[in-house]
Scaffold this motif. Structure first.
Motif, PDB file in Angstrom:
ATOM      1  N   UNK A 143     -20.320  -2.339  12.082  1.00  0.00           N
ATOM      2  CA  UNK A 143     -21.552  -1.698  12.531  1.00  0.00           C
ATOM      3  C   UNK A 143     -21.188  -0.605  13.528  1.00  0.00           C
ATOM      4  N   UNK A 144     -22.198   0.118  14.004  1.00  0.00           N
ATOM      5  CA  UNK A 144     -21.948   1.263  14.887  1.00  0.00           C
ATOM      6  C   UNK A 144     -21.232   0.851  16.164  1.00  0.00           C
ATOM      7  N   UNK A 145     -21.605  -0.302  16.737  1.00  0.00           N
ATOM      8  CA  UNK A 145     -20.954  -0.757  17.970  1.00  0.00           C
ATOM      9  C   UNK A 145     -19.472  -1.016  17.738  1.00  0.00           C
ATOM     10  N   UNK A 146     -19.159  -1.648  16.610  1.00  0.00           N
ATOM     11  CA  UNK A 146     -17.765  -1.946  16.294  1.00  0.00           C
ATOM     12  C   UNK A 146     -16.960  -0.660  16.152  1.00  0.00           C
ATOM     13  N   UNK A 147     -17.503   0.312  15.413  1.00  0.00           N
ATOM     14  CA  UNK A 147     -16.797   1.570  15.189  1.00  0.00           C
ATOM     15  C   UNK A 147     -16.633   2.336  16.493  1.00  0.00           C
ATOM     16  N   UNK A 148     -17.652   2.314  17.337  1.00  0.00           N
ATOM     17  CA  UNK A 148     -17.567   3.004  18.628  1.00  0.00           C
ATOM     18  C   UNK A 148     -16.474   2.400  19.504  1.00  0.00           C
ATOM     19  N   UNK A 149     -16.396   1.078  19.532  1.00  0.00           N
ATOM     20  CA  UNK A 149     -15.339   0.410  20.304  1.00  0.00           C
ATOM     21  C   UNK A 149     -13.969   0.752  19.738  1.00  0.00           C
ATOM     22  N   UNK A 150     -13.889   0.849  18.420  1.00  0.00           N
ATOM     23  CA  UNK A 150     -12.633   1.228  17.778  1.00  0.00           C
ATOM     24  C   UNK A 150     -12.195   2.612  18.244  1.00  0.00           C
ATOM     25  N   UNK A 151     -13.129   3.558  18.253  1.00  0.00           N
ATOM     26  CA  UNK A 151     -12.805   4.925  18.662  1.00  0.00           C
ATOM     27  C   UNK A 151     -12.363   4.975  20.108  1.00  0.00           C
ATOM     28  N   UNK A 152     -13.020   4.198  20.978  1.00  0.00           N
ATOM     29  CA  UNK A 152     -12.686   4.224  22.403  1.00  0.00           C
ATOM     30  C   UNK A 152     -11.280   3.692  22.676  1.00  0.00           C
ATOM     31  N   UNK A 153     -10.733   2.941  21.743  1.00  0.00           N
ATOM     32  CA  UNK A 153      -9.377   2.421  21.915  1.00  0.00           C
ATOM     33  C   UNK A 153      -8.314   3.372  21.422  1.00  0.00           C
ATOM     34  N   UNK A 154      -8.726   4.553  20.969  1.00  0.00           N
ATOM     35  CA  UNK A 154      -7.778   5.529  20.445  1.00  0.00           C
ATOM     36  C   UNK A 154      -8.004   6.888  21.104  1.00  0.00           C
ATOM     37  N   UNK A 155      -7.026   7.757  20.963  1.00  0.00           N
ATOM     38  CA  UNK A 155      -7.136   9.145  21.416  1.00  0.00           C
ATOM     39  C   UNK A 155      -6.731  10.029  20.250  1.00  0.00           C
ATOM     40  N   UNK A 156      -7.654  10.884  19.811  1.00  0.00           N
ATOM     41  CA  UNK A 156      -7.366  11.772  18.699  1.00  0.00           C
ATOM     42  C   UNK A 156      -6.707  13.058  19.172  1.00  0.00           C
ATOM     43  N   UNK A 157      -5.926  13.663  18.295  1.00  0.00           N
ATOM     44  CA  UNK A 157      -5.258  14.913  18.656  1.00  0.00           C
ATOM     45  C   UNK A 157      -5.172  15.848  17.457  1.00  0.00           C
ATOM     46  N   UNK A 158      -5.035  17.115  17.769  1.00  0.00           N
ATOM     47  CA  UNK A 158      -4.775  18.155  16.774  1.00  0.00           C
ATOM     48  C   UNK A 158      -3.525  18.908  17.222  1.00  0.00           C
ATOM     49  N   UNK A 159      -2.574  19.058  16.325  1.00  0.00           N
ATOM     50  CA  UNK A 159      -1.334  19.756  16.658  1.00  0.00           C
ATOM     51  C   UNK A 159      -1.139  20.932  15.711  1.00  0.00           C
ATOM     52  N   UNK A 160      -1.159  22.130  16.276  1.00  0.00           N
ATOM     53  CA  UNK A 160      -0.756  23.325  15.539  1.00  0.00           C
ATOM     54  C   UNK A 160       0.658  23.642  15.991  1.00  0.00           C
ATOM     55  N   UNK A 161       1.653  23.394  15.151  1.00  0.00           N
ATOM     56  CA  UNK A 161       3.036  23.513  15.608  1.00  0.00           C
ATOM     57  C   UNK A 161       3.410  24.942  15.989  1.00  0.00           C
ATOM     58  N   UNK A 162       4.111  25.055  17.101  1.00  0.00           N
ATOM     59  CA  UNK A 162       4.656  26.344  17.527  1.00  0.00           C
ATOM     60  C   UNK A 162       6.100  26.500  17.065  1.00  0.00           C
ATOM     61  N   UNK A 163       6.674  25.401  16.565  1.00  0.00           N
ATOM     62  CA  UNK A 163       8.032  25.448  16.021  1.00  0.00           C
ATOM     63  C   UNK A 163       8.108  24.494  14.840  1.00  0.00           C
ATOM     64  N   UNK A 164       8.669  24.970  13.749  1.00  0.00           N
ATOM     65  CA  UNK A 164       8.840  24.139  12.554  1.00  0.00           C
ATOM     66  C   UNK A 164      10.284  24.276  12.081  1.00  0.00           C
ATOM     67  N   UNK A 165      10.961  23.148  11.953  1.00  0.00           N
ATOM     68  CA  UNK A 165      12.303  23.120  11.370  1.00  0.00           C
ATOM     69  C   UNK A 165      12.248  22.132  10.215  1.00  0.00           C
ATOM     70  N   UNK A 166      12.480  22.622   9.007  1.00  0.00           N
ATOM     71  CA  UNK A 166      12.383  21.759   7.837  1.00  0.00           C
ATOM     72  C   UNK A 166      13.606  21.938   6.950  1.00  0.00           C
ATOM     73  N   UNK A 167      13.949  20.857   6.284  1.00  0.00           N
ATOM     74  CA  UNK A 167      15.170  20.854   5.480  1.00  0.00           C
ATOM     75  C   UNK A 167      14.913  20.097   4.182  1.00  0.00           C
ATOM     76  N   UNK A 168      15.362  20.703   3.080  1.00  0.00           N
ATOM     77  CA  UNK A 168      15.253  20.060   1.777  1.00  0.00           C
ATOM     78  C   UNK A 168      16.654  20.060   1.173  1.00  0.00           C
ATOM     79  N   UNK A 169      17.363  18.944   1.342  1.00  0.00           N
ATOM     80  CA  UNK A 169      18.744  18.810   0.857  1.00  0.00           C
ATOM     81  C   UNK A 169      18.712  17.989  -0.426  1.00  0.00           C
ATOM     82  N   UNK A 170      18.749  18.699  -1.550  1.00  0.00           N
ATOM     83  CA  UNK A 170      18.573  18.053  -2.848  1.00  0.00           C
ATOM     84  C   UNK A 170      19.660  18.485  -3.831  1.00  0.00           C
ATOM     85  N   UNK A 171      20.888  18.593  -3.319  1.00  0.00           N
ATOM     86  CA  UNK A 171      22.050  18.969  -4.137  1.00  0.00           C
ATOM     87  C   UNK A 171      21.940  20.376  -4.708  1.00  0.00           C
TER      88      UNK A 171
END
Length: 217
Positions: A143-171
């Protein structure tokens, strides 16, 4: 992660695919007590077409990581597996490990309660929808109370990376016939059977073949 030009991975569409297919990530930050790592699921921000991700941490992980105040490293791990020297032919060779991985770094933005709820809702729907009888976040017996309590136990975030290092090692540094042998071994029923890695290698091999054909044309 040390980069190698032969294995550099920079295509945004392919990186988005990697994140979308491998949402269980490792969050790493440098704290006054030393390095700290946590593990959570993330999603691509549906409002963006770049590498921005959204997610959440459970309290008190937000305080431990200094979420929103310090740089956060997000490690995305795709398919990976052992490659035997037996698959290279008769010449000198040693074992290796093929993999696809990306490191996204930046200072995350803290989401509002409403934004966090929307992300939690999306996260549940993303995975629960595959069940034969899905139970979404807002459905009974929640119910709404349960979901609200669930949200209060978490912290949401958004990350727009300023640095990306990626590797695809596939022979990619091996001849085509060797790559085909490796794909066959990973697709078979041997002790290192790895269909996910085989599929990723096939995708890479087909893309390289198409690129060579385009260059030749």
């Amino acid at each position: 992660m040390r980069q190698n030009p032969s294995f550099a991975f920079t295509d945004v569409a392919e990186l988005r695919r990697l994140i979308d297919r491998n949402p269980w990530v490792t969050l790493v930050s440098a704290t006054p007590e030393g390095l700290t790592a946590s593990h959570y699921a993330v999603l691509l921000d549906e409002e963006r077409d770049d590498l921005t991700i959204v997610g959440h941490v459970g309290r008190p992980d937000d305080a431990i990581h200094g979420l929103g105040e310090r740089e956060l490293l997000v490690v995305v791990q795709g398919p990976h597996g052992y490659i035997s020297p037996n698959w290279y032919g008769d010449g000198p060779a040693v074992p290796t490990w093929n993999f696809v991985s990306a490191h996204l770094s930046g200072v995350p933005e803290i989401l509002s309660a409403e934004e966090n709820l929307a992300v939690l809702d999306r996260l549940v729907a993303r995975f629960e929808s595959r069940m034969p009888d899905p139970r979404m976040m807002w459905e009974r017996p929640n119910d709404a109370d349960f979901v609200t309590k669930l949200e209060r136990g978490t912290v949401g975030f958004r990350l727009t990376p300023t640095k990306v290092v990626a590797k695809r090692k596939l022979s990619q540094n091996r001849p085509d016939d060797v790559v085909e042998t490796i794909i066959g071994e990973l697709s078979g029923d041997g002790p290192f059977r790895n269909p996910a890695l085989a599929a990723e290698m096939r995708r890479s091999q087909d893309a390289r073949a198409a690129a060579r054909a385009g260059d030749a044309g």
